[in-house]
Scaffold this motif. Sequence first.
Motif, short mmCIF file in Angstrom:
data_model
loop_
_atom_site.label_atom_id
_atom_site.label_comp_id
_atom_site.label_asym_id
_atom_site.label_seq_id
_atom_site.Cartn_x
_atom_site.Cartn_y
_atom_site.Cartn_z
N ASN A 15 -15.83 -17.16 -36.67
CA ASN A 15 -15.01 -15.69 -37.84
C ASN A 15 -14.34 -15.21 -37.71
O ASN A 15 -13.90 -15.06 -38.70
N LEU A 16 -13.76 -15.53 -36.58
CA LEU A 16 -11.75 -15.37 -37.49
C LEU A 16 -11.05 -16.01 -37.95
O LEU A 16 -10.63 -15.60 -38.96
N THR A 17 -11.55 -17.44 -38.13
CA THR A 17 -11.05 -18.61 -39.71
C THR A 17 -11.92 -18.06 -40.52
O THR A 17 -11.09 -18.27 -41.69
N LEU A 18 -12.80 -17.64 -41.04
CA LEU A 18 -13.66 -17.24 -41.85
C LEU A 18 -12.74 -16.00 -42.78
O LEU A 18 -12.36 -15.40 -43.30
N ALA A 19 -12.78 -14.80 -41.28
CA ALA A 19 -11.69 -13.65 -41.76
C ALA A 19 -10.54 -13.59 -42.42
O ALA A 19 -10.37 -12.96 -43.94
N VAL A 20 -9.56 -14.68 -42.47
CA VAL A 20 -8.85 -15.38 -42.73
C VAL A 20 -9.15 -15.74 -43.70
O VAL A 20 -8.23 -15.41 -44.55
N HIS A 56 -7.41 -25.66 -39.92
CA HIS A 56 -7.28 -24.71 -40.89
C HIS A 56 -6.79 -23.65 -40.89
O HIS A 56 -6.36 -23.04 -41.77
N PHE A 57 -6.33 -23.40 -39.55
CA PHE A 57 -5.13 -22.18 -39.50
C PHE A 57 -3.83 -22.80 -39.87
O PHE A 57 -2.86 -22.29 -40.76
N ARG A 97 -6.41 -23.48 -53.40
CA ARG A 97 -6.32 -23.84 -51.53
C ARG A 97 -6.81 -23.07 -50.75
O ARG A 97 -8.03 -23.44 -49.94
N VAL A 98 -7.52 -21.79 -51.15
CA VAL A 98 -7.89 -21.18 -50.59
C VAL A 98 -9.69 -21.70 -50.64
O VAL A 98 -10.39 -21.61 -49.52
N VAL A 99 -9.85 -22.08 -51.95
CA VAL A 99 -11.41 -22.63 -51.66
C VAL A 99 -12.02 -23.75 -51.35
O VAL A 99 -12.83 -24.19 -50.79
N LYS A 100 -10.13 -24.86 -51.68
CA LYS A 100 -10.34 -26.23 -50.44
C LYS A 100 -10.94 -25.71 -49.20
O LYS A 100 -12.14 -26.38 -48.22
N GLY A 101 -10.06 -24.98 -48.94
CA GLY A 101 -9.85 -24.30 -47.39
C GLY A 101 -11.48 -24.45 -46.69
O GLY A 101 -11.92 -24.94 -45.69
N ASN A 106 -16.91 -24.31 -44.53
CA ASN A 106 -17.76 -24.44 -44.52
C ASN A 106 -18.42 -25.49 -44.03
O ASN A 106 -20.15 -25.34 -43.74
N ASP A 107 -18.01 -26.15 -44.68
CA ASP A 107 -18.72 -27.68 -43.59
C ASP A 107 -18.64 -28.22 -42.07
O ASP A 107 -19.03 -29.80 -41.71
N ARG A 108 -17.50 -27.57 -41.81
CA ARG A 108 -16.97 -27.84 -40.25
C ARG A 108 -16.34 -29.17 -40.07
O ARG A 108 -16.39 -29.82 -39.49
N LYS A 109 -15.72 -29.19 -41.26
CA LYS A 109 -14.46 -30.51 -41.05
C LYS A 109 -13.24 -30.15 -41.20
O LYS A 109 -12.38 -28.83 -41.19
N PRO A 110 -12.21 -30.49 -40.64
CA PRO A 110 -10.89 -30.53 -40.20
C PRO A 110 -10.65 -31.00 -41.95
O PRO A 110 -11.16 -31.43 -42.54
N LEU A 111 -9.36 -30.15 -41.88
CA LEU A 111 -8.58 -30.18 -43.12
C LEU A 111 -7.72 -31.07 -43.13
O LEU A 111 -6.86 -31.12 -41.87
#
Length: 114
Positions: A15-20, A56-57, A97-101, A106-111
Amino acid sequence: MELELLDENERKLNNLTLAVYILQAVSLLVGVTGIVAVIINYVKRDDVRGTLYESHFEWQIRTFWLALLGYVIGAVLTWLLVGFVILFAVWVWYIYRVVKGFLYFNDRKPLPLQ
């Protein structure tokens, strides 16, 4: 639902990652939310170490600082008019960058950090 399978701590980090990501997206209209987002990233950075959310962070932090650098350079060069092109290019890059991240999130994959 997949989120139901997450433990409580991972759900909070999710939830925190989504909020960011949301704060970063809103910062395209209200710049101060980008500052709030990067502060959250730094405050909670240790909590995400070793998790899916760590990449993600790092991505979010890098996006903020590189965009800020690009905006400063663009602003300084506006008197040469090329600054307006730089500002627009940074704005488009920031959206990318925001969309790709978010899509990786959303796919639960690391960047991939590049």
